[in-house]
Design an enzyme around this catalytic site. Structure first.
Site: not given
Length: 219
Positions: A60, A137
């Protein structure tokens, strides 16, 4: 965080009717690192709305650095960035401060907190019975009419290609301009594919058998 604004959005999708391309993006009000935000506030502009599993995670962090570096290119397309995770607002603040201190990159686009999973569930970013968003995601490309135009979901182990997301926004805009269809691997400035004329006259008049449905055009 407020619940979804059902007065401005369609009913929250259920497990059997997940958000799909062509649906109107559900509205919501939430706290973010840039202050209060709502989906309706992005009407009139393109938006890339994406979730990340958690703050202070390696993949991330690499994505957010890339998004921050590319934010200007999205802005040139009239496209804003909006991120979301289940982490708290204060966790977001600490994370972006850590990114700036180590890499010299300031993440200025809003990061929404979603500790109750209300927004994530409405967008299908998390399962209905999930207690966290650790395996999600997702990317939603939303047009100025607040219509979902593209949806991409990645496994937690794999980082997204920010360059590809930027390309998708540019390709959708090129298609909307009506000049033609972006082909495989299309990049801004490249040739488009002409819109076929599905008539027998067009089929029989073509110089080659494939030219009536496959022909490049510059628009």
């Amino acid at each position: 965080m407020d619940d979804l604004d059902t007065a401005l959005a369609p009913p929250t999708p259920t497990a059997a009717t997940a958000l799909r391309i062509g649906d109107r993006a559900p509205n919501f009000h939430a706290r973010s690192t840039a202050g209060p935000v709502e989906m309706a506030g992005y009407a009139g502009r393109w938006l890339v709305f994406f979730s990340h599993p958690a703050d202070f995670t390696p993949v991330c962090t690499s994505e957010f650095i890339a998004f921050a570096k590319t934010a200007g290119h999205f802005a040139e397309l009239g496209c804003d960035l909006l991120a979301l995770s289940v982490d708290s607002l204060y966790s977001h603040f600490a994370w972006v401060r850590a990114i700036r201190d180590r890499f010299g990159i300031e993440v200025r686009f809003p990061i929404v907190e979603d500790p109750t999973l209300v927004v994530g569930q409405a967008y299908g970013m998390v399962a209905r019975d999930a207690h966290d968003a650790g395996a999600v995601r997702s990317v939603f490309v939303i047009d100025p009419r607040q219509v979902v135009r593209a949806i991409v979901t990645y496994p937690v182990e794999i980082g997204r290609s920010v360059a590809e997301i930027l390309r998708v926004v540019a390709a959708l805009q090129a298609a909307d301009a009506g000049s033609g269809f972006p082909p495989e691997g299309w990049q801004p400035g490249g040739a488009l594919l002409a819109r076929p004329d599905p008539t027998l006259d067009s089929v029989f008049a073509a110089e080659e058998p494939t030219r009536w449905f496959l022909e490049e055009t510059r628009g």
